[in-house]
Design a protein around this motif. Structure first.
Motif, PDB file in Angstrom:
ATOM      1  N   MET A 147      -6.529 -11.310 -10.986  1.00 52.59           N
ATOM      2  CA  MET A 147      -8.155 -11.369 -11.049  1.00 52.59           C
ATOM      3  C   MET A 147      -8.587 -10.488 -10.132  1.00 52.59           C
ATOM      4  O   MET A 147      -7.949  -9.783  -9.351  1.00 52.59           O
ATOM      5  CB  MET A 147      -8.561 -12.794 -10.691  1.00 52.59           C
ATOM      6  CG  MET A 147      -8.191 -13.670 -11.721  1.00 52.59           C
ATOM      7  SD  MET A 147      -9.286 -13.882 -12.852  1.00 52.59           S
ATOM      8  CE  MET A 147     -10.670 -14.818 -12.190  1.00 52.59           C
ATOM      9  N   PRO A 148      -9.893  -9.954 -10.118  1.00 49.82           N
ATOM     10  CA  PRO A 148     -10.431  -9.149  -9.008  1.00 49.82           C
ATOM     11  C   PRO A 148     -10.602  -9.620  -7.592  1.00 49.82           C
ATOM     12  O   PRO A 148     -10.612 -10.866  -7.579  1.00 49.82           O
ATOM     13  CB  PRO A 148     -11.897  -8.575  -9.543  1.00 49.82           C
ATOM     14  CG  PRO A 148     -12.242  -9.829 -10.425  1.00 49.82           C
ATOM     15  CD  PRO A 148     -11.180 -10.224 -10.977  1.00 49.82           C
ATOM     16  N   PHE A 149     -10.470  -8.989  -6.612  1.00 53.28           N
ATOM     17  CA  PHE A 149     -10.660  -9.230  -4.972  1.00 53.28           C
ATOM     18  C   PHE A 149     -11.315  -8.468  -4.421  1.00 53.28           C
ATOM     19  O   PHE A 149     -11.093  -7.082  -4.195  1.00 53.28           O
ATOM     20  CB  PHE A 149      -9.221  -9.417  -4.511  1.00 53.28           C
ATOM     21  CG  PHE A 149      -9.337 -10.017  -3.269  1.00 53.28           C
ATOM     22  CD1 PHE A 149      -9.324 -11.287  -3.004  1.00 53.28           C
ATOM     23  CD2 PHE A 149      -9.378  -8.896  -1.994  1.00 53.28           C
ATOM     24  CE1 PHE A 149      -9.459 -11.935  -1.656  1.00 53.28           C
ATOM     25  CE2 PHE A 149      -9.419  -9.765  -0.886  1.00 53.28           C
ATOM     26  CZ  PHE A 149      -9.452 -11.320  -0.630  1.00 53.28           C
ATOM     27  N   GLY A 150     -12.359  -8.524  -4.206  1.00 55.12           N
ATOM     28  CA  GLY A 150     -13.554  -7.953  -3.487  1.00 55.12           C
ATOM     29  C   GLY A 150     -14.772  -8.438  -3.065  1.00 55.12           C
ATOM     30  O   GLY A 150     -15.061  -9.397  -3.425  1.00 55.12           O
ATOM     31  N   GLY A 151     -15.744  -7.939  -2.273  1.00 56.36           N
ATOM     32  CA  GLY A 151     -16.991  -8.591  -2.090  1.00 56.36           C
ATOM     33  C   GLY A 151     -17.930  -7.564  -1.993  1.00 56.36           C
ATOM     34  O   GLY A 151     -18.053  -6.390  -2.359  1.00 56.36           O
ATOM     35  N   LEU A 152     -19.385  -8.179  -1.619  1.00 59.86           N
ATOM     36  CA  LEU A 152     -20.642  -7.548  -1.435  1.00 59.86           C
ATOM     37  C   LEU A 152     -20.890  -7.351  -0.018  1.00 59.86           C
ATOM     38  O   LEU A 152     -20.240  -7.914   1.055  1.00 59.86           O
ATOM     39  CB  LEU A 152     -21.549  -8.693  -2.356  1.00 59.86           C
ATOM     40  CG  LEU A 152     -21.032  -9.291  -3.549  1.00 59.86           C
ATOM     41  CD1 LEU A 152     -21.935 -10.109  -4.088  1.00 59.86           C
ATOM     42  CD2 LEU A 152     -21.052  -8.034  -4.500  1.00 59.86           C
ATOM     43  N   PRO A 201     -13.834  -3.861  -6.288  1.00 54.04           N
ATOM     44  CA  PRO A 201     -12.786  -4.822  -6.029  1.00 54.04           C
ATOM     45  C   PRO A 201     -11.591  -4.418  -6.539  1.00 54.04           C
ATOM     46  O   PRO A 201     -11.192  -3.654  -7.402  1.00 54.04           O
ATOM     47  CB  PRO A 201     -13.523  -6.093  -6.862  1.00 54.04           C
ATOM     48  CG  PRO A 201     -14.073  -5.381  -7.897  1.00 54.04           C
ATOM     49  CD  PRO A 201     -14.534  -4.426  -7.282  1.00 54.04           C
ATOM     50  N   SER A 202     -10.467  -4.988  -5.634  1.00 54.29           N
ATOM     51  CA  SER A 202      -8.961  -4.496  -5.892  1.00 54.29           C
ATOM     52  C   SER A 202      -8.367  -5.644  -6.664  1.00 54.29           C
ATOM     53  O   SER A 202      -8.849  -6.358  -7.450  1.00 54.29           O
ATOM     54  CB  SER A 202      -8.316  -4.434  -4.442  1.00 54.29           C
ATOM     55  OG  SER A 202      -8.221  -5.596  -3.422  1.00 54.29           O
ATOM     56  N   ALA A 203      -6.937  -5.806  -6.333  1.00 51.13           N
ATOM     57  CA  ALA A 203      -6.212  -6.487  -6.959  1.00 51.13           C
ATOM     58  C   ALA A 203      -6.053  -6.030  -8.457  1.00 51.13           C
ATOM     59  O   ALA A 203      -5.884  -4.963  -8.747  1.00 51.13           O
ATOM     60  CB  ALA A 203      -6.645  -8.083  -7.042  1.00 51.13           C
ATOM     61  N   TYR A 204      -6.488  -6.902  -9.481  1.00 54.39           N
ATOM     62  CA  TYR A 204      -6.391  -6.618 -10.773  1.00 54.39           C
ATOM     63  C   TYR A 204      -7.288  -5.388 -11.322  1.00 54.39           C
ATOM     64  O   TYR A 204      -7.153  -4.603 -12.236  1.00 54.39           O
ATOM     65  CB  TYR A 204      -6.704  -7.797 -12.052  1.00 54.39           C
ATOM     66  CG  TYR A 204      -6.296  -7.530 -13.310  1.00 54.39           C
ATOM     67  CD1 TYR A 204      -4.818  -7.770 -13.433  1.00 54.39           C
ATOM     68  CD2 TYR A 204      -7.049  -7.476 -14.191  1.00 54.39           C
ATOM     69  CE1 TYR A 204      -4.311  -7.544 -14.676  1.00 54.39           C
ATOM     70  CE2 TYR A 204      -6.526  -7.376 -15.761  1.00 54.39           C
ATOM     71  CZ  TYR A 204      -5.125  -7.466 -15.839  1.00 54.39           C
ATOM     72  OH  TYR A 204      -4.608  -7.375 -17.040  1.00 54.39           O
TER      73      TYR A 204
END
Length: 479
Positions: free
Chosen positions: A433-438, A446-449
């Protein structure tokens, strides 16, 4: 994958558990950094032009090397960071898993595909940016830079990697793993050192910056590259993350979720909950009582201690001092102490006790304290809880603990964060899944996937296999 010996001043990494030196060696001079970027630049055309399967095969060889050295590398991370072995072993597992995840992500999110149209064949391709600078953090010094490097290599980018100055040994060993996987010279390059080394790298001719670290550092990089929009910035930053508990009957179950949200990795995760928002009255009181009881059961001890610890020290004694000063400042502002922090008897100055303070009605800074410290705010209504959760310039993670699914429906539609969990710790995140924020938590990459998205750029083409007269398609021609 060869390079000249580094020629900058000596520095060292220290085991925060014992204060003993783990690794010592030269940093990278300005010349060393320039040479690393040059090697990456020279290696780029060949690496980018290779069949994608060759890059996949190289990544799979790297994965196999990680697997063969997993126990050794986990111990290195534990020595440099103080993290418990159970956690660093999980980190090595995540690093290996990142390879397969990144291969799938490239195919799904980027890759190449075509379809026939009335105007020819429409083809989508993706092309690598070029030389990517990767700046690694200390809290997950293997997994997080690995999460940038692997997708960048699969896309065809070359890499110059600077580990955190706190974790140079695991950075060095990661590059050795790429070397053992028979990657061509110059595809992955290592520079070592602190802020000066990082600044020297960012002054060179790079095409992308992939960074995991503090919000302040991310804001600096945004300004630094404001006049260089051709440099891709992928910024994975911190957060002043909220965890809301509302209409949850089992306070003991809640306490475990709170502990894993706020105190895991000794609070040194960007997704850790920093703010606990609860109901006024007896139900909120029950949650606090259960959390305090759970805190008293947490074992903070050396990474190789017995019994197995829940967590270890902060990254350094200096970091522990800074964290306690930030906590004390909030207490001086009027926050009420529920459980105070402090040193842990018999352990190094990098260890701190987890803390719980009540900041209800107290205006405290909207800042991330990278430590196992949790701030409680009591509110009257669920709408107040959501409003309070959103009162931050950050937006990385958030969570709701509740027995009422209707609360979740309202929460997920109104909360402002990139990772939002329900009845699970705020620190939980899936690699696919995506990993990141606002806001101050990132820059919408976003990173990860979703790392595949920023490692290559799309190229859209109309194509035909032969030259065709298109006069019939052109309007306004004389006969």
């Amino acid at each position: 994958m060869t390079a000249a010996p580094l020629s900058g001043p000596r520095f060292a990494s220290i085991d925060p558990t014992t204060g003993e030196e783990v690794w010592g060696g030269p940093s990278s001079s300005q010349r060393d950094v320039a040479e690393a970027v040059t090697r990456a630049r020279e290696a780029f055309p060949d690496w980018a032009a290779r069949p994608r399967q060759e890059r996949i095969d190289a990544a799979k060889r790297y994965q196999a090397v990680l697997a063969s050295r997993a126990d050794e590398l986990a111990q290195i991370i534990s020595m440099e960071t103080g993290k418990a072995l159970w956690e660093t072993r999980a980190e090595l597992g995540a690093m290996q898993g990142k390879v397969d995840i990144s291969i799938r992500a490239y195919e799904e999110r980027t890759g190449e595909r075509s379809k026939e149209t009335g105007f020819g064949r429409a083809t989508l391709r993706h092309r690598p940016h070029g030389v990517a600078a990767v700046l690694g953090p200390f809290n997950f010094p293997g997994h997080l830079p690995n999460g940038h490097i692997v997708p960048a290599l699969l896309a065809g980018d070359t890499v110059v990697f600077k580990p955190s100055e706190h974790t140079p040994l695991i950075g060095q060993e990661m590059v050795e793993c790429f070397k053992a996987a028979d990657l061509p010279d110059g595809v992955v390059n290592l520079v070592q050192g602190g802020a000066k080394t990082g600044a020297a790298l960012l002054e060179r001719d790079i095409d992308a910056l992939m960074f995991t670290g503090s919000g302040a550092a991310g804001a600096h990089f945004k300004k630094l590259f404001a006049d260089n929009p051709h440099v891709i910035l992928a910024l994975e930053l911190g957060g002043n993350n909220p965890l809301v508990v509302w209409d949850a009957a089992d306070a003991e179950a809640v306490a475990g979720i709170v502990a894993m949200s706020a105190f895991v990795t000794t609070g040194q995760r960007c997704s850790c909950a920093r703010r606990l928002i609860i109901e006024e009255g007896p139900r909120g009181d029950a949650v606090i009582e259960a959390v305090v009881g759970f805190m008293d059961r947490l074992i903070y001890a050396p990474w190789n201690g017995s019994p197995e610890p829940f967590g270890g020290p902060l990254i350094s004694a200096h970091a522990a001092t800074q964290a306690r000063e930030a906590l004390r400042a909030r207490i001086d502002m009027g926050a009420r102490v529920i459980r105070d922090s402090g040193p842990i008897d018999g352990l190094s100055g990098a260890f701190v006790k987890p803390a719980l303070i009540d900041t209800t009605g107290v205006h405290v800074p909207d800042e991330e304290i990278f430590a196992p410290f949790l701030q409680v705010t009591r509110v009257a209504t669920f709408d107040d809880a959501i409003r309070m959760a959103n009162e931050t310039r950050y937006g990385l993670s958030a969570g709701l603990v509740s027995d009422d699914p209707a609360n979740w429906d309202r929460f997920i539609h109104r909360i402002r964060a990139g990772v939002v969990n329900f009845n699970r710790p705020t620190t939980g995140a899936a690699g696919d899944m995506p990993f990141g924020g606002l806001g101050s938590s990132g820059n919408h990459r976003p990173s990860a996937y979703y790392a595949a998205d920023y490692c290559a750029y799309p190229v859209a083409s109309f194509e035909a296999d032969s030259v065709k007269n298109i006069e019939s398609e052109i309007k306004g021609l004389k006969a």
